[in-house]
Structures are given as structure tokens and as C-alpha cells.
Design a protein around this motif. Structure first.
Motif, PDB file in Angstrom:
ATOM      1  N   GLU A 153       0.757  -1.227   0.022  1.00  0.00           N
ATOM      2  CA  GLU A 153       0.050  -0.094  -0.089  1.00  0.00           C
ATOM      3  C   GLU A 153       0.869   1.143  -0.080  1.00  0.00           C
ATOM      4  N   VAL A 154       2.021   1.286   0.764  1.00  0.00           N
ATOM      5  CA  VAL A 154       2.838   2.604   0.770  1.00  0.00           C
ATOM      6  C   VAL A 154       3.398   2.715  -0.675  1.00  0.00           C
ATOM      7  N   SER A 155       3.766   1.502  -1.328  1.00  0.00           N
ATOM      8  CA  SER A 155       4.422   1.634  -2.823  1.00  0.00           C
ATOM      9  C   SER A 155       3.403   1.947  -3.413  1.00  0.00           C
ATOM     10  N   ALA A 156       2.049   1.715  -3.572  1.00  0.00           N
ATOM     11  CA  ALA A 156       1.122   2.113  -4.467  1.00  0.00           C
ATOM     12  C   ALA A 156       0.397   3.206  -4.302  1.00  0.00           C
ATOM     13  N   LYS A 157       0.333   3.819  -3.031  1.00  0.00           N
ATOM     14  CA  LYS A 157      -0.247   5.053  -2.631  1.00  0.00           C
ATOM     15  C   LYS A 157       0.495   6.093  -2.029  1.00  0.00           C
ATOM     16  N   GLY A 158       1.647   5.742  -1.686  1.00  0.00           N
ATOM     17  CA  GLY A 158       2.651   6.719  -1.304  1.00  0.00           C
ATOM     18  C   GLY A 158       2.432   6.752   0.384  1.00  0.00           C
ATOM     19  N   ASP A 159       3.561   6.967   1.062  1.00  0.00           N
ATOM     20  CA  ASP A 159       3.308   6.889   2.767  1.00  0.00           C
ATOM     21  C   ASP A 159       2.091   7.884   3.111  1.00  0.00           C
ATOM     22  N   SER A 160       1.401   7.301   4.032  1.00  0.00           N
ATOM     23  CA  SER A 160       0.439   8.392   4.434  1.00  0.00           C
ATOM     24  C   SER A 160      -0.162   7.734   5.854  1.00  0.00           C
ATOM     25  N   ASP A 161      -0.720   8.930   6.727  1.00  0.00           N
ATOM     26  CA  ASP A 161      -1.141   8.226   7.839  1.00  0.00           C
ATOM     27  C   ASP A 161      -2.397   7.481   7.786  1.00  0.00           C
ATOM     28  N   ASP A 162      -3.280   7.626   6.629  1.00  0.00           N
ATOM     29  CA  ASP A 162      -4.431   6.828   6.549  1.00  0.00           C
ATOM     30  C   ASP A 162      -3.978   5.329   6.242  1.00  0.00           C
ATOM     31  N   LEU A 163      -2.712   4.877   6.124  1.00  0.00           N
ATOM     32  CA  LEU A 163      -2.563   3.727   5.657  1.00  0.00           C
ATOM     33  C   LEU A 163      -1.992   2.819   7.194  1.00  0.00           C
ATOM     34  N   TRP A 164      -2.191   3.423   8.305  1.00  0.00           N
ATOM     35  CA  TRP A 164      -2.063   2.705   9.507  1.00  0.00           C
ATOM     36  C   TRP A 164      -2.928   1.624   9.809  1.00  0.00           C
ATOM     37  N   ARG A 165      -2.380   0.406  10.183  1.00  0.00           N
ATOM     38  CA  ARG A 165      -3.232  -0.648  10.553  1.00  0.00           C
ATOM     39  C   ARG A 165      -2.929  -1.355  11.783  1.00  0.00           C
ATOM     40  N   LEU A 166      -3.787  -1.911  12.476  1.00  0.00           N
ATOM     41  CA  LEU A 166      -3.754  -2.450  13.828  1.00  0.00           C
ATOM     42  C   LEU A 166      -3.786  -3.814  13.625  1.00  0.00           C
ATOM     43  N   GLY A 167      -3.010  -4.811  14.126  1.00  0.00           N
ATOM     44  CA  GLY A 167      -2.847  -6.249  14.195  1.00  0.00           C
ATOM     45  C   GLY A 167      -1.844  -6.788  14.773  1.00  0.00           C
ATOM     46  N   VAL A 168      -1.458  -8.059  14.166  1.00  0.00           N
ATOM     47  CA  VAL A 168      -0.328  -8.748  14.543  1.00  0.00           C
ATOM     48  C   VAL A 168       0.437  -9.328  13.618  1.00  0.00           C
ATOM     49  N   VAL A 169       1.476  -9.911  14.014  1.00  0.00           N
ATOM     50  CA  VAL A 169       2.197 -10.321  13.089  1.00  0.00           C
ATOM     51  C   VAL A 169       2.503 -11.813  13.222  1.00  0.00           C
ATOM     52  N   ALA A 170       2.279 -12.342  11.967  1.00  0.00           N
ATOM     53  CA  ALA A 170       2.120 -14.098  12.134  1.00  0.00           C
ATOM     54  C   ALA A 170       3.301 -14.609  12.680  1.00  0.00           C
ATOM     55  N   GLN A 171       4.495 -14.245  12.468  1.00  0.00           N
ATOM     56  CA  GLN A 171       5.702 -14.970  13.027  1.00  0.00           C
ATOM     57  C   GLN A 171       5.974 -14.570  14.421  1.00  0.00           C
ATOM     58  N   GLU A 172       5.415 -13.659  15.129  1.00  0.00           N
ATOM     59  CA  GLU A 172       5.176 -13.402  16.355  1.00  0.00           C
ATOM     60  C   GLU A 172       4.157 -14.436  17.069  1.00  0.00           C
ATOM     61  N   LEU A 173       3.059 -14.621  16.366  1.00  0.00           N
ATOM     62  CA  LEU A 173       2.033 -15.703  16.876  1.00  0.00           C
ATOM     63  C   LEU A 173       2.808 -16.914  17.074  1.00  0.00           C
ATOM     64  N   GLU A 174       3.514 -17.404  16.041  1.00  0.00           N
ATOM     65  CA  GLU A 174       4.095 -18.648  15.908  1.00  0.00           C
ATOM     66  C   GLU A 174       5.115 -18.727  17.116  1.00  0.00           C
ATOM     67  N   THR A 175       5.833 -17.606  17.520  1.00  0.00           N
ATOM     68  CA  THR A 175       6.757 -17.641  18.731  1.00  0.00           C
ATOM     69  C   THR A 175       5.988 -17.663  19.981  1.00  0.00           C
ATOM     70  N   ALA A 176       5.064 -17.264  19.880  1.00  0.00           N
ATOM     71  CA  ALA A 176       3.878 -17.369  21.252  1.00  0.00           C
ATOM     72  C   ALA A 176       3.423 -18.851  21.143  1.00  0.00           C
ATOM     73  N   GLY A 177       3.451 -19.408  20.165  1.00  0.00           N
ATOM     74  CA  GLY A 177       3.188 -20.986  20.283  1.00  0.00           C
ATOM     75  C   GLY A 177       1.824 -20.937  19.788  1.00  0.00           C
ATOM     76  N   MET A 178       1.280 -20.033  19.126  1.00  0.00           N
ATOM     77  CA  MET A 178       0.054 -20.061  18.383  1.00  0.00           C
ATOM     78  C   MET A 178       0.048 -20.302  16.885  1.00  0.00           C
ATOM     79  N   ASN A 179       0.597 -21.515  16.450  1.00  0.00           N
ATOM     80  CA  ASN A 179       0.867 -21.736  14.901  1.00  0.00           C
ATOM     81  C   ASN A 179      -0.491 -21.857  14.217  1.00  0.00           C
TER      82      ASN A 179
END
Length: 112
Positions: free
Chosen positions: A30-56
Motif C-alpha cells: 500500500e505504501v508503494s502504491a499510494k505513497g506513505d500516508s497516515d491513512d495507511l496505518w493498521r492495527l493487528g498482529v504479526v504472523a511470525q510473532e504468533l508462531e513464537t508465542a506458540g499459536m501456530n
């Protein structure tokens, strides 16, 4: 109900939800396509961090393919948010029960 069987209460989700690290991020595409903007912020989790926490079980891995569906030799991990949301609802119910118990204890201590 007609589509489900072996219906039982879910186990505690408290520790799984407690182990989550909620992140604020932007998607590279999205940053590549639209340029950096505050409208692009999202809230969520990172898949690899879930795996590290044992939630595969909350992580899906798919093969990366080009527009001709040729395997690029890499994979991308994504989060099964629908399952994560249900875990969060269960943990919220647990928290509500704990709060109600504490409120009753406080009333008892105050003699109300």
C-alpha cells in the motif's frame, strides 16, 4: 446447530490473548502504491510473532506465485483473524467473570 456436532465449551483463551503483541503497521504494498500516508496505518498482529508465542494454528502459509501462477520459491504467512477474534471474545468473557467476582468481593468487604 444443524451443521455442527460435538459442541462443547471452549477452553480458556486468557493466556493466548495475554501473550499477543498488538502492533501498529503499514503494508509495504500500500505504501508503494499510494505513497506513505497516515491513512495507511493498521492495527493487528504479526504472523511470525504468533508462531513464537506458540499459536501456530492461527497462521496460514501460502506459496508465493507470479501472475502466471509460477511458484516463486517463497512463502507468505498470514493470520487467521476469524479464529483470533473468537479467542478474544472468549478471553473477554473470562475477564468479565473475573471482574464480576471481584466486584462481589468488594461489596462483601464493604458490607453492602
Amino acid at each position: 446447530v444443524k451443521l455442527k456436532e460435538q459442541i462443547t465449551d471452549a477452553s480458556s483463551q486468557w493466556n493466548d490473548i495475554k501473550a499477543l503483541t498488538i502492533r501498529k503497521y503499514k503494508m509495504k504494498e500500500e505504501v508503494s502504491a499510494k505513497g506513505d500516508s497516515d491513512d495507511l496505518w493498521r492495527l493487528g498482529v504479526v504472523a511470525q510473532e504468533l508462531e513464537t508465542a506458540g499459536m501456530n494454528g492461527l497462521v496460514h502459509e501460502s506459496v508465493d506465485r507470479d501472475i502466471n501462477m509460477v511458484d516463486l520459491g517463497t512463502t507468505t504467512k498470514s493470520v487467521k483473524y476469524s479464529i483470533l477474534y473468537m479467542k478474544a471474545v472468549k478471553a473477554l468473557q473470562e475477564a468479565m467473570t473475573r471482574i464480576e467476582t471481584l466486584e462481589a468481593d468488594v461489596k462483601a468487604l464493604k458490607g453492602e
